[in-house]
Design a protein around this motif. Structure first.
Motif, PDB file in Angstrom:
ATOM      1  N   TYR A   2       0.816  -1.209   0.000  1.00 45.84           N
ATOM      2  CA  TYR A   2       0.000   0.000   0.000  1.00 45.84           C
ATOM      3  C   TYR A   2       0.850   1.259   0.000  1.00 45.84           C
ATOM      4  CZ  TYR A   2      -3.869  -3.070   0.866  1.00 45.84           C
ATOM      5  OH  TYR A   2      -4.809  -4.054   0.721  1.00 45.84           O
ATOM      6  N   LEU A   3       0.273   2.332  -0.550  1.00 46.37           N
ATOM      7  CA  LEU A   3       0.919   3.636  -0.482  1.00 46.37           C
ATOM      8  C   LEU A   3       0.821   4.149   0.952  1.00 46.37           C
ATOM      9  CD1 LEU A   3      -0.568   5.333  -3.685  1.00 46.37           C
ATOM     10  CD2 LEU A   3       1.712   4.298  -3.418  1.00 46.37           C
ATOM     11  N   ASP A   4       1.764   4.990   1.324  1.00 41.86           N
ATOM     12  CA  ASP A   4       1.748   5.599   2.650  1.00 41.86           C
ATOM     13  C   ASP A   4       0.774   6.780   2.620  1.00 41.86           C
ATOM     14  OD1 ASP A   4       2.321   6.340   5.185  1.00 41.86           O
ATOM     15  OD2 ASP A   4       4.276   7.233   4.734  1.00 41.86           O
ATOM     16  N   LYS A   5      -0.491   6.457   2.512  1.00 39.87           N
ATOM     17  CA  LYS A   5      -1.522   7.490   2.355  1.00 39.87           C
ATOM     18  C   LYS A   5      -2.697   7.113   3.262  1.00 39.87           C
ATOM     19  CE  LYS A   5      -4.500   9.267  -1.342  1.00 39.87           C
ATOM     20  NZ  LYS A   5      -4.896   9.140  -2.735  1.00 39.87           N
ATOM     21  N   PRO A   6      -3.036   7.981   4.199  1.00 38.56           N
ATOM     22  CA  PRO A   6      -4.102   7.605   5.146  1.00 38.56           C
ATOM     23  C   PRO A   6      -5.478   7.523   4.484  1.00 38.56           C
ATOM     24  CG  PRO A   6      -3.373   9.864   5.540  1.00 38.56           C
ATOM     25  CD  PRO A   6      -2.518   9.326   4.432  1.00 38.56           C
ATOM     26  N   VAL A   7      -6.376   6.832   5.137  1.00 39.11           N
ATOM     27  CA  VAL A   7      -7.772   6.758   4.690  1.00 39.11           C
ATOM     28  C   VAL A   7      -8.599   7.458   5.766  1.00 39.11           C
ATOM     29  CG1 VAL A   7      -9.671   5.224   4.044  1.00 39.11           C
ATOM     30  CG2 VAL A   7      -7.300   4.495   3.636  1.00 39.11           C
ATOM     31  N   ILE A  52      -7.039  -2.373   4.356  1.00 43.60           N
ATOM     32  CA  ILE A  52      -7.643  -1.390   3.446  1.00 43.60           C
ATOM     33  C   ILE A  52      -6.651  -0.251   3.229  1.00 43.60           C
ATOM     34  CG2 ILE A  52      -9.544   0.296   3.175  1.00 43.60           C
ATOM     35  CD1 ILE A  52     -10.883  -2.310   3.256  1.00 43.60           C
ATOM     36  N   GLY A  53      -6.627   0.259   2.018  1.00 37.69           N
ATOM     37  CA  GLY A  53      -5.781   1.423   1.730  1.00 37.69           C
ATOM     38  C   GLY A  53      -5.734   1.650   0.224  1.00 37.69           C
ATOM     39  N   TYR A  54      -4.710   2.383  -0.187  1.00 41.42           N
ATOM     40  CA  TYR A  54      -4.525   2.659  -1.615  1.00 41.42           C
ATOM     41  C   TYR A  54      -3.347   1.821  -2.113  1.00 41.42           C
ATOM     42  CZ  TYR A  54      -7.540   6.610  -0.546  1.00 41.42           C
ATOM     43  OH  TYR A  54      -8.601   7.393  -0.128  1.00 41.42           O
ATOM     44  N   ALA A  55      -3.589   1.022  -3.151  1.00 36.38           N
ATOM     45  CA  ALA A  55      -2.543   0.135  -3.676  1.00 36.38           C
ATOM     46  C   ALA A  55      -1.342   0.934  -4.162  1.00 36.38           C
ATOM     47  CB  ALA A  55      -3.110  -0.675  -4.847  1.00 36.38           C
ATOM     48  N   ASP A  56      -0.151   0.362  -3.934  1.00 39.69           N
ATOM     49  CA  ASP A  56       1.056   0.893  -4.574  1.00 39.69           C
ATOM     50  C   ASP A  56       1.100   0.225  -5.956  1.00 39.69           C
ATOM     51  OD1 ASP A  56       3.545   1.340  -5.564  1.00 39.69           O
ATOM     52  OD2 ASP A  56       4.625   0.829  -3.725  1.00 39.69           O
ATOM     53  N   PRO A  57       0.753   0.974  -7.002  1.00 40.12           N
ATOM     54  CA  PRO A  57       0.555   0.318  -8.310  1.00 40.12           C
ATOM     55  C   PRO A  57       1.836  -0.237  -8.907  1.00 40.12           C
ATOM     56  CG  PRO A  57       0.372   2.711  -8.542  1.00 40.12           C
ATOM     57  CD  PRO A  57       0.558   2.430  -7.078  1.00 40.12           C
ATOM     58  N   GLU A  58       2.991   0.301  -8.470  1.00 39.24           N
ATOM     59  CA  GLU A  58       4.271  -0.114  -9.070  1.00 39.24           C
ATOM     60  C   GLU A  58       4.846  -1.366  -8.415  1.00 39.24           C
ATOM     61  OE1 GLU A  58       5.145   1.526 -11.652  1.00 39.24           O
ATOM     62  OE2 GLU A  58       3.622   3.067 -11.325  1.00 39.24           O
ATOM     63  N   HIS A  59       4.422  -1.649  -7.218  1.00 38.43           N
ATOM     64  CA  HIS A  59       5.107  -2.711  -6.473  1.00 38.43           C
ATOM     65  C   HIS A  59       4.898  -4.088  -7.122  1.00 38.43           C
ATOM     66  CE1 HIS A  59       6.611  -5.151  -3.213  1.00 38.43           C
ATOM     67  NE2 HIS A  59       7.164  -4.050  -2.737  1.00 38.43           N
ATOM     68  N   PRO A  60       5.983  -4.895  -7.224  1.00 34.82           N
ATOM     69  CA  PRO A  60       5.847  -6.220  -7.848  1.00 34.82           C
ATOM     70  C   PRO A  60       4.795  -7.102  -7.176  1.00 34.82           C
ATOM     71  CG  PRO A  60       8.145  -5.807  -7.152  1.00 34.82           C
ATOM     72  CD  PRO A  60       7.359  -4.569  -6.851  1.00 34.82           C
ATOM     73  N   PHE A 115       0.811  -6.629   7.947  1.00 32.46           N
ATOM     74  CA  PHE A 115      -0.461  -6.180   7.363  1.00 32.46           C
ATOM     75  C   PHE A 115      -0.240  -5.461   6.035  1.00 32.46           C
ATOM     76  CE2 PHE A 115      -0.793  -5.715  12.109  1.00 32.46           C
ATOM     77  CZ  PHE A 115      -1.373  -6.943  12.321  1.00 32.46           C
ATOM     78  N   PHE A 116       0.760  -5.930   5.297  1.00 31.81           N
ATOM     79  CA  PHE A 116       1.061  -5.443   3.939  1.00 31.81           C
ATOM     80  C   PHE A 116       1.340  -3.935   3.893  1.00 31.81           C
ATOM     81  CE2 PHE A 116      -2.174  -8.914   3.486  1.00 31.81           C
ATOM     82  CZ  PHE A 116      -1.315  -9.905   3.022  1.00 31.81           C
ATOM     83  N   GLY A 117       1.663  -3.361   5.035  1.00 28.26           N
ATOM     84  CA  GLY A 117       1.926  -1.917   5.067  1.00 28.26           C
ATOM     85  C   GLY A 117       0.676  -1.072   4.869  1.00 28.26           C
ATOM     86  N   ALA A 118      -0.487  -1.673   5.104  1.00 29.93           N
ATOM     87  CA  ALA A 118      -1.750  -0.934   4.885  1.00 29.93           C
ATOM     88  C   ALA A 118      -1.974   0.090   6.001  1.00 29.93           C
ATOM     89  CB  ALA A 118      -2.919  -1.912   4.849  1.00 29.93           C
ATOM     90  N   PRO A 119      -2.629   1.206   5.674  1.00 29.49           N
ATOM     91  CA  PRO A 119      -2.904   2.213   6.704  1.00 29.49           C
ATOM     92  C   PRO A 119      -4.074   1.835   7.624  1.00 29.49           C
ATOM     93  CG  PRO A 119      -3.727   2.958   4.576  1.00 29.49           C
ATOM     94  CD  PRO A 119      -3.014   1.660   4.321  1.00 29.49           C
TER      95      PRO A 119
END
Ligand SMILES: Cc1cc2nc3c(=O)[nH]c(=O)nc-3n(C[C@H](O)[C@H](O)[C@H](O)COP(=O)(O)O)c2cc1C
Length: 221
Positions: A16-21, A193-201, A121-125
């Motif tokens: 996930y992106l480091d972006k809060p929800v 839950i969060g915003y996917a990091d679209p670039e991550h493998p 937790f997959f780095g999710a916010p």
């Protein structure tokens, strides 16, 4: 149908992106998810939403248990032996996902990194834990499953990504302590839950499905 797109756009998101929800957005998603059906409208789900400092505290506790190789104590059991056809699907899914994530079978370091990501937790916010009263039966578990899918589809409809993960409930005592969950509730599963990091493998993998002929048995039609 436009709405059907959501079924194909939801994928388990493992970075996930480091972006809060915002709490407002989460409230909208949860309000939609609670429209899920349940036995006699019993709505048996108890939902704990962890974010910010609480989630960081949980991540720290999980990291310690993971690095100490503490045994998992999930509150639901797993089959000792899967039926052969299902076991084959699981093996295929692991092989496909590892390949797509760039993890080679013998690469212990890459495998470890992937497991660690699970236990973080997959780095999710946001991590949402779904619980049920201990006295309830399989019917309520069925209801909770429907709630879980509604939650993930509602998240997608609101521009959010998600990941259901058994790994997230590997150390339920930490979840119970940090989130103050009463002893009469069983901790069933976590949904990140969060915003996917679209670039991550890790997020390049799109899972397949068996042809519907393999699982759908039409009769008289
Ligand atoms: C109950 C449940 C537990 C899961 N546990 C994990 C997990 O611990 N780690 C993980 O990476 N994915 C986990 N998943 C995600 C599945 O691997 C994923 O749903 C499946 O491969 C299909 O892919 P999709 O969700 O992208 O369509 C879990 C899914 C469910 C429903």
């Amino acid at each position: 149908m436009e709405e059907e797109k959501i079924f194909f756009e939801r994928h388990t998101t493992r970075k996930y992106l480091d972006k809060p929800v915002s709490k407002g957005l989460l409230t909208e998603v949860l309000t939609a998810a609670t429209r899920a059906p349940s036995w006699a409208n019993s709505q048996p789900w108890e939902i704990y939403v962890a974010s910010g400092k609480k989630l960081e505290e949980l991540r720290r506790a999980y990291l310690q248990s993971f690095e100490n190789h503490e045994p998992h104590t999930q509150e639901l059991s797993t089959p000792k032996v899967w039926p052969e056809n299902i076991d084959n699907r699981i093996k295929k899914s692991f092989a496909e996902s590892f390949k797509s994530m760039g993890i080679v079978r013998d690469d212990e370091a890459a495998r470890y990194k992937n497991w660690k990501n699970n236990y973080q937790f997959f780095g999710a916010p946001v991590a949402i834990f779904l619980c049920l009263d201990h006295s309830l039966t399989d019917w309520s578990l069925f209801d909770l499953g429907m709630f879980a899918n509604s939650l993930m589809l509602a998240a997608k409809a609101h521009g959010l990504d998600s990941a259901p993960a058994a790994s997230s409930v590997s150390y339920p005592h930490h979840i119970r302590n940090v989130l103050d969950i009463p002893d009469n509730q069983k901790i069933i599963v976590g949904i990140m839950i969060g915003y996917a990091d679209p670039e991550h493998p890790y997020n390049q993998y799109v899972s397949s499905r068996v042809p519907i002929e393999e699982v759908v048995h039409f009769r008289g039609i």
